[in-house]
Scaffold this active site. Structure first.
Site, short mmCIF file in Angstrom:
data_model
loop_
_atom_site.label_atom_id
_atom_site.label_comp_id
_atom_site.label_asym_id
_atom_site.label_seq_id
_atom_site.Cartn_x
_atom_site.Cartn_y
_atom_site.Cartn_z
CG HIS A 115 -1.85 1.08 1.38
ND1 HIS A 115 -1.99 1.80 2.55
CD2 HIS A 115 -2.74 1.58 0.51
CE1 HIS A 115 -2.94 2.70 2.40
NE2 HIS A 115 -3.41 2.60 1.17
CD GLU A 173 -2.75 2.13 -3.35
OE1 GLU A 173 -3.75 2.84 -3.49
OE2 GLU A 173 -1.84 2.39 -2.51
CG ASP A 198 -3.08 6.91 -3.62
OD1 ASP A 198 -4.22 6.42 -3.60
OD2 ASP A 198 -2.19 6.61 -2.79
CG HIS A 233 -3.65 8.95 0.03
ND1 HIS A 233 -4.33 9.67 1.00
CD2 HIS A 233 -4.42 7.87 -0.25
CE1 HIS A 233 -5.46 9.04 1.30
NE2 HIS A 233 -5.54 7.94 0.55
CD GLU A 278 -7.32 5.14 -4.72
OE1 GLU A 278 -8.23 5.89 -4.32
OE2 GLU A 278 -6.62 4.45 -3.96
#
Length: 332
Positions: free
Chosen positions: A49, A76, A78, A91, A159
């Site tokens: 993450h 992962e 953002d 993020h 994301e």
């Protein structure tokens, strides 16, 4: 017998204890052998993450480099857009939590990402808030981040963050993926998933590039899953919102590419919960401590010591899946 680490990981995330930090090289590193759970063909993929934020500042190149050194293959991130249209990896929709923007630009509250140019953001320190060893770490552009993930032989769960703030960002992300070489067959088939909390954003992306694998962030009711399977290959819920029956309902459906709908749960930093989710049949686990969770899943998943204190394997299923419209903690 393995020591349970839930409280330790929680402490690191809250206090960023220096004793748990590891030095990270400034340059890219070669990936170590995959340290995913190999307990069997159905073992969940472990996804770092924002990299490995228990050991390096989130969403930075240092974080994915450290993840690579720990053997974490999937990471992962953002993606958002600057005032002048550049795509960056961060993020929060504001810059103040993970950079020194308050010190450098004190009169520009609330320090929204969309209010700063790329040149201004590239002057920010995105590492010293975490630990002095990361002083000078920068907010990476998406292009630089993609190239480092490739260099590290890693794979990416990307994301689209708050797409409602950035009209047209889906087309721009596709263009950036193309420029960075991420739309070839190997990346499309094996190394890339794009996810979002926004179903409209994923539908737009699906129209632009139906071949890209996509994930919807949320836990729709089981009866509604079929409508998401029209454009999403994964349903990626908060791990507290799912049950074994809900996972089975998702697996009974096929996504837009004719393959079984997948479930990747977030954000799981407790070994026992991770093992419980694996027993439920989830396909992936998103975690701040991927090396720890991968080690837990590599161990004997049938070891009774991995059960929760009440003897059940993993999250409490009593509440059942949440309604898709229920508020979710946007922790991903």
């Amino acid at each position: 017998m393995r020591i349970r680490i839930a409280s330790a990981v929680t402490g690191v995330l809250a206090g960023l204890s220096l004793s748990t930090l590891a030095s990270v090289p400034a340059t890219g590193v070669a990936a170590a052998p995959a340290h995913a759970a190999d307990g069997g063909p159905d073992a969940p993929v472990v996804i770092g993450h924002r990299g490995v934020p228990v050991e390096a500042p989130e969403n930075t190149l240092a974080s994915i480099d450290r993840a690579a050194r720990l053997g974490t293959v999937w990471v992962e991130n953002d993606v958002q857009r600057t005032k002048d249209g550049a795509l960056i990896v961060i993020h929060d929709t504001t810059l103040d939590r993970t950079t020194d923007v308050k010190r450098r630009y004190p009169g520009r509250a609330p320090w929204k990402v969309a209010d700063f140019t790329l040149d201004e953001i590239e002057k920010l320190d995105a590492g010293s808030w975490y630990d002095s060893r990361f002083t000078g770490e920068r907010v990476p552009t998406l292009d630089r981040y993609l190239r480092r993930v490739d260099h590290n032989h890693q794979k990416l769960l990307l994301e689209v963050k708050a797409p409602e703030l950035y009209p047209g960002i889906e087309r721009q992300i596709v263009a950036e993926l193309r420029r960075s070489g991420w739309l070839d067959r190997q990346h499309i088939d094996e190394e890339l998933v794009v996810q979002s909390f926004s179903a409209p954003s994923l539908k737009t992306l699906h129209k632009l590039r139906p071949d890209i694998k996509k994930g919807f962030l949320g836990a729709p009711k089981a009866a509604d899953l079929a409508s998401y399977a029209a454009f999403a290959d994964q349903i990626n819920p908060d791990h507290t919102r799912i049950t074994a029956d809900w996972v089975a309902a998702a697996h009974a459906l096929k996504g837009p590419h004719g393959r079984r709908l997948e479930v990747c749960a977030w954000t799981v930093d407790d070994e026992d919960k991770a093992v419980g989710l694996a027993r439920m049949g989830v396909d992936g686990i998103i975690t701040n401590a991927p090396h720890v969770i991968a080690a837990a899943l590599d161990d004997d998943a049938d070891d009774p010591s991995l059960l929760n204190d009440d003897g059940r394997p993993g999250p409490d299923p009593a509440g059942g899946p949440a309604d898709e419209d229920a508020p979710l903690d946007d922790a991903v």
